[in-house]
Write a protein that holds these residues in place. Structure first.
Motif, PDB file in Angstrom:
ATOM      1  N   LEU A  57      91.856  96.714  93.322  1.00 49.43           N
ATOM      2  CA  LEU A  57      92.120  95.536  92.956  1.00 49.43           C
ATOM      3  C   LEU A  57      92.756  94.642  93.948  1.00 49.43           C
ATOM      4  CD1 LEU A  57      93.222  96.058  89.005  1.00 49.43           C
ATOM      5  CD2 LEU A  57      90.950  95.436  89.890  1.00 49.43           C
ATOM      6  N   GLN A  58      93.557  95.116  94.737  1.00 48.12           N
ATOM      7  CA  GLN A  58      94.500  94.468  95.735  1.00 48.12           C
ATOM      8  C   GLN A  58      93.475  94.110  96.837  1.00 48.12           C
ATOM      9  OE1 GLN A  58      97.904  96.626  97.287  1.00 48.12           O
ATOM     10  NE2 GLN A  58      98.022  95.276  98.966  1.00 48.12           N
ATOM     11  N   ALA A  59      92.376  95.083  97.141  1.00 47.30           N
ATOM     12  CA  ALA A  59      91.589  94.821  98.302  1.00 47.30           C
ATOM     13  C   ALA A  59      90.596  93.595  97.838  1.00 47.30           C
ATOM     14  CB  ALA A  59      90.718  96.013  98.607  1.00 47.30           C
ATOM     15  N   ARG A  60      90.316  93.668  96.539  1.00 44.05           N
ATOM     16  CA  ARG A  60      89.437  92.339  96.275  1.00 44.05           C
ATOM     17  C   ARG A  60      90.090  91.408  96.145  1.00 44.05           C
ATOM     18  NH1 ARG A  60      87.013  95.067  90.420  1.00 44.05           N
ATOM     19  NH2 ARG A  60      85.524  96.525  91.468  1.00 44.05           N
ATOM     20  N   ALA A  61      91.502  91.196  96.040  1.00 48.72           N
ATOM     21  CA  ALA A  61      92.349  89.906  95.925  1.00 48.72           C
ATOM     22  C   ALA A  61      92.723  89.519  97.595  1.00 48.72           C
ATOM     23  CB  ALA A  61      93.777  90.107  95.426  1.00 48.72           C
ATOM     24  N   ASP A  62      92.804  90.585  98.338  1.00 49.13           N
ATOM     25  CA  ASP A  62      92.493  90.244  99.767  1.00 49.13           C
ATOM     26  C   ASP A  62      91.568  89.432 100.326  1.00 49.13           C
ATOM     27  OD1 ASP A  62      94.992  91.385  99.804  1.00 49.13           O
ATOM     28  OD2 ASP A  62      94.704  93.196 100.709  1.00 49.13           O
ATOM     29  N   VAL A  63      90.443  90.087  99.920  1.00 46.01           N
ATOM     30  CA  VAL A  63      89.114  89.537 100.155  1.00 46.01           C
ATOM     31  C   VAL A  63      88.934  88.054  99.617  1.00 46.01           C
ATOM     32  CG1 VAL A  63      86.510  89.386  99.795  1.00 46.01           C
ATOM     33  CG2 VAL A  63      87.696  91.485 100.232  1.00 46.01           C
ATOM     34  N   ALA A  64      89.292  87.669  98.591  1.00 42.60           N
ATOM     35  CA  ALA A  64      89.499  86.448  97.940  1.00 42.60           C
ATOM     36  C   ALA A  64      90.343  85.595  98.735  1.00 42.60           C
ATOM     37  CB  ALA A  64      90.004  86.314  96.280  1.00 42.60           C
ATOM     38  N   THR A  65      91.524  86.058  98.993  1.00 40.52           N
ATOM     39  CA  THR A  65      92.453  85.048  99.860  1.00 40.52           C
ATOM     40  C   THR A  65      91.933  84.857 101.419  1.00 40.52           C
ATOM     41  OG1 THR A  65      94.503  86.165  98.937  1.00 40.52           O
ATOM     42  CG2 THR A  65      94.704  85.223 100.964  1.00 40.52           C
ATOM     43  N   ALA A  66      91.058  85.876 101.811  1.00 42.30           N
ATOM     44  CA  ALA A  66      90.585  85.881 103.279  1.00 42.30           C
ATOM     45  C   ALA A  66      89.493  84.715 102.941  1.00 42.30           C
ATOM     46  CB  ALA A  66      89.883  86.991 103.849  1.00 42.30           C
ATOM     47  N   LYS A  67      88.484  84.575 102.137  1.00 47.70           N
ATOM     48  CA  LYS A  67      87.740  83.575 101.966  1.00 47.70           C
ATOM     49  C   LYS A  67      88.251  82.151 101.650  1.00 47.70           C
ATOM     50  CE  LYS A  67      84.146  86.420  99.464  1.00 47.70           C
ATOM     51  NZ  LYS A  67      83.509  86.745  98.364  1.00 47.70           N
ATOM     52  N   ALA A  68      89.388  82.019 101.197  1.00 51.44           N
ATOM     53  CA  ALA A  68      89.852  80.785 101.053  1.00 51.44           C
ATOM     54  C   ALA A  68      90.471  80.230 102.192  1.00 51.44           C
ATOM     55  CB  ALA A  68      91.093  80.920  99.815  1.00 51.44           C
ATOM     56  N   ALA A  69      90.928  81.229 103.137  1.00 47.57           N
ATOM     57  CA  ALA A  69      91.394  80.869 104.665  1.00 47.57           C
ATOM     58  C   ALA A  69      90.368  80.505 105.488  1.00 47.57           C
ATOM     59  CB  ALA A  69      92.199  82.149 105.083  1.00 47.57           C
ATOM     60  N   VAL A  70      89.215  81.277 105.187  1.00 45.26           N
ATOM     61  CA  VAL A  70      87.979  80.706 105.996  1.00 45.26           C
ATOM     62  C   VAL A  70      87.453  79.304 105.416  1.00 45.26           C
ATOM     63  CG1 VAL A  70      85.632  81.204 106.308  1.00 45.26           C
ATOM     64  CG2 VAL A  70      87.138  83.120 106.482  1.00 45.26           C
ATOM     65  N   GLU A  71      87.615  79.028 104.336  1.00 41.67           N
ATOM     66  CA  GLU A  71      87.061  77.665 103.789  1.00 41.67           C
ATOM     67  C   GLU A  71      88.159  76.698 104.191  1.00 41.67           C
ATOM     68  OE1 GLU A  71      84.770  74.832 101.751  1.00 41.67           O
ATOM     69  OE2 GLU A  71      84.614  76.834 102.604  1.00 41.67           O
ATOM     70  N   THR A  72      89.332  76.871 104.256  1.00 45.09           N
ATOM     71  CA  THR A  72      90.460  76.031 104.697  1.00 45.09           C
ATOM     72  C   THR A  72      90.210  75.787 106.217  1.00 45.09           C
ATOM     73  OG1 THR A  72      92.020  76.798 103.117  1.00 45.09           O
ATOM     74  CG2 THR A  72      92.969  75.431 104.953  1.00 45.09           C
ATOM     75  N   ALA A  73      90.044  76.583 107.114  1.00 44.53           N
ATOM     76  CA  ALA A  73      89.842  76.553 108.340  1.00 44.53           C
ATOM     77  C   ALA A  73      88.504  75.920 108.631  1.00 44.53           C
ATOM     78  CB  ALA A  73      89.774  77.918 108.929  1.00 44.53           C
ATOM     79  N   ARG A  74      87.564  76.179 107.845  1.00 41.98           N
ATOM     80  CA  ARG A  74      86.271  75.460 107.902  1.00 41.98           C
ATOM     81  C   ARG A  74      86.455  73.869 107.845  1.00 41.98           C
ATOM     82  NH1 ARG A  74      82.647  72.932 105.261  1.00 41.98           N
ATOM     83  NH2 ARG A  74      83.629  73.308 103.228  1.00 41.98           N
ATOM     84  N   ILE A  75      86.952  73.418 106.552  1.00 38.94           N
ATOM     85  CA  ILE A  75      87.543  72.120 106.410  1.00 38.94           C
ATOM     86  C   ILE A  75      88.139  71.316 107.621  1.00 38.94           C
ATOM     87  CG2 ILE A  75      88.764  70.626 104.729  1.00 38.94           C
ATOM     88  CD1 ILE A  75      87.839  72.690 102.658  1.00 38.94           C
ATOM     89  N   ASN A  76      89.327  72.068 108.039  1.00 39.30           N
ATOM     90  CA  ASN A  76      90.081  71.582 109.217  1.00 39.30           C
ATOM     91  C   ASN A  76      89.260  71.062 110.599  1.00 39.30           C
ATOM     92  OD1 ASN A  76      92.451  71.313 107.525  1.00 39.30           O
ATOM     93  ND2 ASN A  76      93.086  73.386 108.336  1.00 39.30           N
ATOM     94  N   LEU A  77      88.396  72.258 110.555  1.00 30.74           N
ATOM     95  CA  LEU A  77      87.504  72.059 111.865  1.00 30.74           C
ATOM     96  C   LEU A  77      86.555  70.999 111.352  1.00 30.74           C
ATOM     97  CD1 LEU A  77      86.227  73.139 114.454  1.00 30.74           C
ATOM     98  CD2 LEU A  77      84.918  74.652 113.153  1.00 30.74           C
ATOM     99  N   ALA A  78      86.207  70.718 110.280  1.00 29.48           N
ATOM    100  CA  ALA A  78      85.160  69.544 109.911  1.00 29.48           C
ATOM    101  C   ALA A  78      85.982  67.987 110.017  1.00 29.48           C
ATOM    102  CB  ALA A  78      84.544  69.828 108.582  1.00 29.48           C
ATOM    103  N   TYR A  79      87.430  68.075 109.749  1.00 29.18           N
ATOM    104  CA  TYR A  79      88.104  67.249 109.939  1.00 29.18           C
ATOM    105  C   TYR A  79      87.983  66.675 111.207  1.00 29.18           C
ATOM    106  CZ  TYR A  79      89.435  67.077 104.795  1.00 29.18           C
ATOM    107  OH  TYR A  79      89.674  67.140 103.456  1.00 29.18           O
TER     108      TYR A  79
END
Length: 387
Positions: A152-174
């Motif tokens: 369960l913790q590994a699944r949460a870590d993956v979700a957190t990492a995906k959110a971090a990727v999306e945030t980085a992608r948005i900032n890059l697009a900005y």
């Protein structure tokens, strides 16, 4: 000696005779002249008619849509990708911020996601094995619970990492600052090489949609209340649809496109006692520019059986009251005080004091006085004057 004394007396008598003769001649000439007749005046006959009541109000032009361009991430401006004063389209890139640090952050986030996904794969396999081993009592229940928790913790870590990727992608697009709306863009406040910060106070540029323009008018609350009372008692009738508005530009010319009243504000400015009204106008040629001062001619309603009096027919008495000269059936002139509310074109709108069918003097006012008999002559422009 006797002749010299009589000469002055004779001269005096002769002078008296000459004066009498001249006076008699003048009287005979005056007796031969005809007596002056009634003065000729130009009159119109008032005709009641339905009249559109308009009000001219001060107004200012504003853009239909205004978008201030601000960066959402900080960095150094690499390029400005538009021409000041040109038209831009929604989504068009306007500025490019140096993307290097945001690109690196995006790649780091992707790597963290890959690591989290690998950990999840291992935790998933371990949890599956432990679930089988616990059934045959090969491992303790605690070990199995720990494996499931790790999954369960590994699944949460993956979700957190995906959110971090999306945030980085948005900032890059900005880092690519784009136009949020289509319109005309003004001057740029920065140049290439300038340092900008996220959500800074100063806008980089402003995009305004000018194909349609707002016209913001101000009307006193007193006039608005009077207008509502006129509607309530039936003195004015609403026109079908939205009220029409015409514009008088700064040079005195009339704007070709008519506009429509959109709404009136629901509050009164406490400082000025004014209410704001807003109309929309088509602006295909861009003639209306934000910030321009204009005069808005607003159609407020229709008054049935209204009386209009030409302005030259109205004078003012010592009290400042409006006065007209009315010609009765015996062609005698009478001064009458009337009530006027506003001008419509070159005429006064009469609120009281006159009735339809009455004749009023328009031309020759200087030749008549109250109670005098006149010779009324209908003006050739009677029909147009009554309208």
């Amino acid at each position: 000696m006797h002749i010299k004394q009589a000469t002055p007396a004779l001269k005096a008598v002769a002078a008296l005779l000459l004066t009498a003769a001249l006076s008699s001649c003048g009287q005979s000439q005056n007796a031969g002249m005809p007596a002056a007749g009634p003065a000729s005046v130009g009159v119109i006959t008032l005709q009641p008619q339905d009249t559109v009541i308009t009000r001219e109000l001060p107004a200012r032009i504003s853009a239909f849509t205004v978008a201030e361009i601000r960066p959402q991430v900080g960095g150094i401006i690499q390029k400005r990708l538009f021409t000041e004063g040109s038209n831009v389209k929604a989504g068009q890139v306007l500025y490019q911020i140096n993307p290097d640090t945001y690109q690196a952050a995006y790649q780091t986030a992707q790597a963290s996601l890959a690591k989290a996904e690998a950990t999840l794969t291992s935790a998933d396999l371990k949890a599956k094995r432990y679930s089988q081993l616990v059934e045959i009592k090969a491992i303790s229940s605690q070990d199995n619970d720990d494996a499931r928790a790790a999954l369960l913790q590994a699944r949460a870590d993956v979700a957190t990492a995906k959110a971090a990727v999306e945030t980085a992608r948005i900032n890059l697009a900005y880092t690519r600052i784009t136009a949020p709306v289509s319109g005309r863009i003004g001057k740029s406040s920065v140049t290439a090489g300038a340092l900008v910060t996220a959500n800074q106070t100063t806008a980089l540029a402003t995009v305004q949609q000018l194909s349609t323009a707002y016209v913001d008018m101000t009307q006193s609350s007193t006039d608005l209340l009077r207008l509502r009372r006129d509607f309530a008692k039936g003195a004015l009738q609403n026109q079908s649809g939205k009220a029409k508005v015409k514009l008088i530009l700064e040079d005195g010319s009339e704007y070709a496109q008519p506009g429509e009243l959109e709404f009136s504000d629901i509050t009164v400015d406490s400082g000025t006692g004014m209410v704001t009204l807003r109309a929309t106008f088509a602006n295909p040629t861009g003639e209306l520019l934000p910030g321009m001062f204009v005069r808005a001619r607003l159609e407020q309603g229709v008054r049935h059986n209204a009386l209009l009096v030409p302005q030259p027919a109205v004078s003012r008495n010592q009290k400042g009251e409006a006065v007209v000269m009315v010609v009765d059936r015996d062609n005698k002139v009478h001064a009458r005080t009337i009530k006027t509310s506003q001008t419509i074109g070159d005429k006064w709108l009469v609120d009281g004091g006159l009735q339809g069918g009455e004749r009023i003097v328009v031309e020759g006012l200087m030749k008549v006085q109250d109670g005098a008999t006149v010779k009324p002559e209908p003006l050739k422009s009677n029909a147009s004057a009554a309208k």
